[in-house]
Design an enzyme around this catalytic site. Structure first.
Site, mmCIF file in Angstrom:
data_model
loop_
_atom_site.group_PDB
_atom_site.id
_atom_site.type_symbol
_atom_site.label_atom_id
_atom_site.label_comp_id
_atom_site.label_asym_id
_atom_site.label_seq_id
_atom_site.Cartn_x
_atom_site.Cartn_y
_atom_site.Cartn_z
ATOM 1 N N TRP B 405 -33.701 -47.755 -4.445
ATOM 2 C CA TRP B 405 -34.100 -47.032 -3.233
ATOM 3 C C TRP B 405 -34.542 -45.609 -3.535
ATOM 4 C CZ3 TRP B 405 -30.465 -43.788 0.050
ATOM 5 C CH2 TRP B 405 -29.468 -43.211 -0.736
ATOM 6 N N ASP B 406 -34.155 -45.101 -4.705
ATOM 7 C CA ASP B 406 -34.548 -43.742 -5.098
ATOM 8 C C ASP B 406 -36.039 -43.515 -4.868
ATOM 9 O OD1 ASP B 406 -32.382 -44.905 -6.534
ATOM 10 O OD2 ASP B 406 -32.359 -43.220 -7.912
ATOM 11 N N GLU B 535 -21.315 -45.368 -3.034
ATOM 12 C CA GLU B 535 -20.831 -46.494 -3.824
ATOM 13 C C GLU B 535 -19.340 -46.456 -4.100
ATOM 14 O OE1 GLU B 535 -23.566 -46.565 -7.146
ATOM 15 O OE2 GLU B 535 -24.985 -47.723 -5.951
ATOM 16 N N LYS B 648 -18.701 -40.691 -2.793
ATOM 17 C CA LYS B 648 -19.333 -40.352 -4.055
ATOM 18 C C LYS B 648 -20.520 -39.420 -3.843
ATOM 19 C CE LYS B 648 -21.752 -42.657 -7.895
ATOM 20 N NZ LYS B 648 -22.585 -43.821 -8.209
ATOM 21 N N GLN B 649 -21.212 -39.611 -2.722
ATOM 22 C CA GLN B 649 -22.523 -38.971 -2.589
ATOM 23 C C GLN B 649 -22.933 -38.893 -1.121
ATOM 24 O OE1 GLN B 649 -23.627 -42.987 -4.284
ATOM 25 N NE2 GLN B 649 -25.629 -42.111 -3.892
#
Lengths: 817, 817
Positions: B405-406, B535, B648-649
């Protein structure tokens, strides 16, 4: 799946009643003709075990059937081979070594030759055939009346038993009874059909391997191949011997085969026997087989009795030479003799049935199913404290021979009430793995406590798929529950002090670490990211069953500590010192017990399976083609399965049953009704549990229906996969269905309660339970109920709420209905 | 993990600023001395690509470093090898074939010998050394002043470029400039240090393989080994050629190397060149290498200029003979010549920077970081409509070269606003995989629609770990978002009709099937069992980001249908007929849009990450040893990670940013504050997003801090794993951080909005964006803001809510502060 569906429904036609192939009998299961298409399944039906050795019911002739038609299988409980597991993607804490119950060398093959013609059911004429499993006595007999292609007539009797009194021994007897020969058509051919020589070929086959992977699409870590490396293979007149070492686990197995031959007068029954000297004995060995051929001159009016003793010794529990142990044990068998071994077997089984038998009167079909089930779980349970019981017992390679929660939650209650020494041995096995469970808890990030593996043989986690494996934390509470149950029912104080208390506290510690008090849920204790018993809903938050069982686990730990305080000055301080239990820790446990969170649906007033259950998609069977309906994980991605609002098996319902004293009747009904709608019963562990709860809430017809399915699930092969091995949990579940179900037995309120009900279709039933050192015989019919204290000084129980006290003096209570 | 942490933090010292090894410059990155310990990292720094060929910045001498010190790497975008994936346990729908971007034959190796002494930095004396990445021009030059162990002095210049104008071509130039020799101590030794012969050895090495698996503990489906089977390998004076076929994917690659030598007068700069005839040319081939050695007689006052053209042709896009294509392309290169190729390269880069450059005034360090980032993403993006952009571009083997998806969520916005033709090509690639996405949706049980794979090269799902792979359904909405963004910003109507509308509807269909309206949540639409971008929280219910993006995906599909209605009589009916879209279906979509459920915490008034987030255990860093803190999945079981209340993000925060027009400032602040506390930023995709939202809510200092980390993440190797390849998403994120962040650019409300702010530490910044055919130059300082329409007739935008209209006539708006 990692859990309980690998292979289970593989060829499944789940729910479909397969043609019954055995006549209804009370104590026997009989095969009346040899049909090749039934062979695979019959190998499981006639499988024998003593909890240590397990052998499939293959035929002595050793046919070369394909792996679709049969599977020779000989196992030793706990004897496994490992290999490196390969993952699509590795993650920390994933087990690195597999464990597979290893298919071991086969010493059963015994071929009979009549003047060179080999006995073979596929050739010549089979004039009669009968194979019987004598469940009451614990052995199998096969009788065949056969005429060879060359016209020689013989009656052969094959018997086999796996000794309950000598754990390393399996014994076989073959009787060769020559029949009066036909008269030839021409006089000069006189004696044409007369048998002159009988040859018996014994064969010990070390060229064996596991076959599950060839037939199981879900197991995907590589072909297994031959795993034993031969270390010794020899043949002498006295002994055929094979010894091998597994490639990876490094375990060694020794297998010895000794024989003894004798003559008897024909028709003399079990009378005097004379040694039979062979004309010739030829022995031979190859890379991994040993063979002995003995030729005997036929004697008129006599029958040849040929006994074979097959012994297994494993490096796991024999300290010295496996060879010496085998020689010694074979010698002992010869001394004891087959007849005596069989006598001992009868006694052992008599002793088992005395407590375990459940007689269903008025329905022989179910009665037979019930006994078949009890026979199989009884014979397959490990009883040496070093082994457990596989989900398929020792009847096949299914589930790689792993021990699951089935042992504690389905099998163990039966033994607790009927054969507590076996229950104790199974719990001793778990206790023996406590250190590994402690180490596993650390791997999962818990600083204290023990986490038992989801599937294992050697005590290490062997689940290769954590969503349906390690995530099933409930096994920790299940094991704790079993320890509590054993102690509560037997009153075994020593076991409580030396084993149970420690297990209760160590498992509680993991529960006290895995969750937290969540402000968002009114500061209740929540447990996230676990999988409950239901394998169609994985990695969920607050699985009802898990939260309930976890709370009771912790509650039992707290109680255990209280109880220790009352057991002499030293017990408590020594215990808490050894485990490092602090007062703060116990206070925290109590806080959890008082504040456990449970998912609740306000509108329906039921406990959903987990927090997300009511948001999942309503299940629509019609979207699934019929042939795929019972094989969900083989036809649908896990994510598809997880998103459906349905349940594979009893989950919340099981929790409510085990702790039924904590729920009102109305609650039980509402929840039962709800789960009844959403449960697919795709696991063999489901129907028996629903049946029991159905009894409790008075849905007796439904209960009877569930029970009927459950009782003959394997005998009638409802799942169409009995070839792969027994469904041990369901087998035990049928005992539960009668005793917990129709008879309403409960001890979860701290006292023995009964509430017998007899289904309309039956005349009645009877069974026995052991409770706190006493033995109670219960008999119930539509007319009366009768309770007899057959052993013990006194027994107190509650019959539909009414207290009854039986004593040696007044040992019977009878009540008309 | 399957997602984005495999290898990412492997050797990580995440967050720690590594010593800066390059001086601060505006347009260059320069290495001033060769240090072996920096070699691996520099190979990524100096990696070159044109979106088709990618080559690591290895040295021409071809050192035999260990795999801990360096990795030769040459890649062709989209060229992959497969193998059978093995799972611990297989499940339906698990990908069966892997895809790995294949490390291809290397033609860069060019060794220089001076009278038999080989140029080797590890030997002799390096008197000066400098390697420079010329980002403005798109090439690398290395200059070395070296004295051989035998005392011969030479200045070597190495140049390399991967052509932006000829996609199959990489070119190298070596200049050998002999220096005045030392005088020997004794006169009779006169000429001792004089170079008489220069030998150049060209080497095409087909003995290559991937190495990631040797260094990445998480990838666990077996050693990769050599995967190319040689089909042709030959050497002639004209061409070195290797052609091989992959073992499993069956793709063929041809690689040709042609050279050209000439003499120039020393110090003449780029003047006239004379062909250099070698004294001798020896060619040689082995099993999979081809070699040519040319020896030249040194000429006084002249320098040898040796050019190498390396071409790659793949069977994926060359229709005829790969050999013929290589011969032809090499011939063409010789005709064009190195100088001209370099000139074309300059032009191509000039054209890119014209729109893409972001100048940060007053902080050269950040300015350099920004340009380095833009340079790398620009060069690595696929631009042929058949390839995407890997998470590490084409700079290394990391993540097996997969597209995630980046591309759509981080990289693509940069191109949409600066190089829409590249954005379009990337979307064309996705569109080309729509059929596979449709098939994948069926596998996941969705009767209609398309589900794009989480990671892929060829369009098939390649994620071997579904909790952090296929479960990341959000990629479907991400891709839809990118199609919408491209259409909204470029106004490309043809693309909308031919591509975007279909993708929007097909992705929407999966969203409309994956969830359901749950009574328990007030009949809101719930989506269960997905993993959001974060994640550390896998397989959750109602991930906020997913639900938000899914709703907007469906909303965009509904809008697309409306828009089609307005595009001529035929467009709409043809479209709905082709896709079988019914009115009921659209009505259902609308119902979802109006009734999407979002998790909400009443007390904190924030949107939790998902339904279970607030029940997870409060994260306690102090329980984790420092060395394990940034490597969670390598030190903790997934279940441990899932149970912690941390992230995580950027996850919910990213959704709020992309649709910031749907939230109030107060909401954004509350949520930002909450996530700021619980986010660990263990993904490189995180800080840039937090920085942007921080700007929006006026937390400028925090934003500047985030930006500083983000801008030099790779140049200063913050994650200590730059050796493995670029962090492409973060690189693009730094552009977003300035343009979306400090300049406040938004188009999500349907109009171009700006709200420039200049951090105190800076003097100002400038950048360019393209919007609906026009080009806007933005310059902002503490004193004034200036907006110039540099291309296009008219542009309307909103500056802090005030409408500004620029036109050809009045093309500038300036505002003092």
């Amino acid at each position: 799946m990692a859990g309980k569906n690998a292979g289970e429904d593989r060829k499944g036609m789940h729910g479909q009643i397969c043609p019954r192939i055995y006549p209804i009998e009370d104590w026997n299961v009989t095969e009346l003709s040899f049909e090749r298409e039934n062979n695979y399944r019959n190998e499981t039906t006639f499988a024998l075990s003593n909890g240590y050795i397990g052998t499939r019911g293959t035929l002595e002739e050793g046919y070369d059937f394909s792996i679709e038609e049969g599977l020779e299988g000989n196992f030793v409980n706990g004897f496994y081979e490992s290999e490196d597991i390969r993952y699509g993607e590795w993650n920390y804490g994933f087990p690195e070594k597999s464990q597979s119950l290893l298919n071991l060398p086969n010493g059963k093959r015994t071929r009979i030759f009549l003047d060179g013609e080999m006995f073979d059911l596929r050739k010549g004429e089979v004039r009669s055939y009968k194979r019987t499993l004598f469940m009451k006595e614990g052995f199998v007999r096969r009788e065949v009346d056969w005429v060879s292609p060359g016209g020689k007539a013989v009656e052969l009797v094959f018997e086999r038993l796996v000794s309950m009194t000598h754990k390393n021994v399996m014994a076989q007897r073959v009787i060769v009874r020559l029949l009066d020969e036909r008269k030839p058509e021409r006089e000069e051919e006189s004696g044409k059909y007369k048998v002159r020589k009988i040859k018996v070929q014994s064969y010990l086959d070390g060229d064996v391997e596991n076959h599950t992977r060839k037939t199981n699409p879900l197991v995907d870590y590589g072909p297994f191949g031959k795993r034993l490396e031969t270390e010794r293979c020899e043949a002498s007149e006295a002994l055929l011997y094979y010894e091998g070492r597994t490639k990876k686990s490094g375990l060694r197995i020794g297998c010895g085969v000794a024989t003894e031959a004798g003559w008897k007068n024909s028709g003399s029954g079990e009378g005097e026997e004379m040694p039979a000297e062979p004309l010739e004995c030829r022995v031979e060995t190859g890379g991994c087989y040993a063979k002995a051929e003995r030729e005997f001159a036929a004697e008129a009016g006599k029958e040849l009795v040929f006994d074979t003793y097959i012994v297994y010794f494993s490096s796991q529990d024999a300290s010295g030479s496996l060879y010496d142990a085998s020689v010694q044990e074979c010698g002992r068998c010869r001394e004891i003799g087959y007849e005596r071994l069989k006598e001992e077997q009868r006694e052992a089984f008599h002793n088992f049935w005395k407590y375990a038998d459940v007689k269903i009167k008025g329905d022989d079909r179910l009665c037979q199913g019930m006994r078949f089930n009890l026979f199989h779980i009884m014979q397959a349970a490990g009883r040496d404290g070093k082994t457990g019981m596989g989900a398929k017992g020792l009847s096949g390679e299914g589930y790689e021979g792993h021990y699951f929660w089935d042992t504690e939650m389905y099998i163990l209650p039966v033994f607790v009430y009927t054969a507590p020494e076996i229950a104790k041995a199974l719990l001793e096995y778990r206790y023996s793995t406590l250190e590994q469970a402690r180490a596993r808890a650390r791997v999962l990030g818990h600083p204290k406590g023990a986490l038992f593996p989801w599937r294992t043989i050697n005590g290490e986690e062997a689940s290769t798929y954590f969503p349906l494996g390690t995530a099933q934390y409930h096994i920790n509470a299940d094991i704790a529950y079993a320890f509590s149950l054993y102690v509560d029912v037997t009153g075994d104080e020593t076991f409580f002090m030396e084993r149970a208390a420690e297990v209760l506290c160590e498992t509680a510690r993991v529960w006290a670490d895995v969750g937290c008090f969540a402000e968002a849920k009114g500061d209740r204790y929540c447990i996230c990211a676990v999988t409950g018993p239901d394998e169609y809903n994985a990695i969920v938050d607050n699985n009802f069953y898990t939260n309930l069982m976890a709370r009771e686990n912790i509650r039992d730990a707290v109680k255990a500590l209280e109880r220790l305080k009352g057991m002499g000055e030293e017990a408590y301080p020594e215990f808490v010192k050894r485990l490092g239990i602090t007062e703060e820790e116990v206070a925290y446990w109590k806080r959890i017990v008082e504040n456990m969170y449970f998912p609740y649906d306000e509108k329906r007033e039921i406990y959903p399976l987990d927090d997300g259950f009511m948001m999942r998609k309503p299940w629509d069977d019609s979207r699934i083609p019929p042939e795929k309906r019972h094989l969900l994980y083989e036809n649908y991605h896990p994510l598809f399965v997880y998103r459906q609002r349905m349940s594979k098996q009893a989950d919340a319902v099981l929790g409510m049953l085990l702790h039924s004293n904590l729920f009102t009747m109305e609650e039980l009904k509402r929840n039962y009704d709800f789960y009844q709608e959403v449960t697919l019963h795709h696991s063999s562990l489901s129907t028996c549990i629903f049946g029991i709860l159905a009894c409790q809430i008075g849905y007796y017809d439904e209960a009877h229906e569930y029970f009927s399915k459950s009782a003959r699930m394997d005998l009638d092969d409802h799942h169409n996969n009995f070839y792969a091995g027994i469904h041990a949990a369901n087998m035990a579940g049928t005992w539960l269905a009668v005793v917990y179900g129709f008879a309403g037995l409960r001890t979860n309120g701290g006292k023995l309660e009964l509430k017998p009900y007899v289904p309309e279709a039956w005349e009645g039933y009877s069974f026995t339970v052991r409770y706190l050192g006493a033995t109670l015989f219960v008999e119930s019919s539509h007319r009366e109920r009768c309770f007899v204290l057959t052993e013990g000084k006194e027994l107190r129980f509650w019959l539909e709420g009414k207290e009854i006290i039986l004593s040696e003096k007044e040992n019977t209570y009878r009540e008309e209905i």
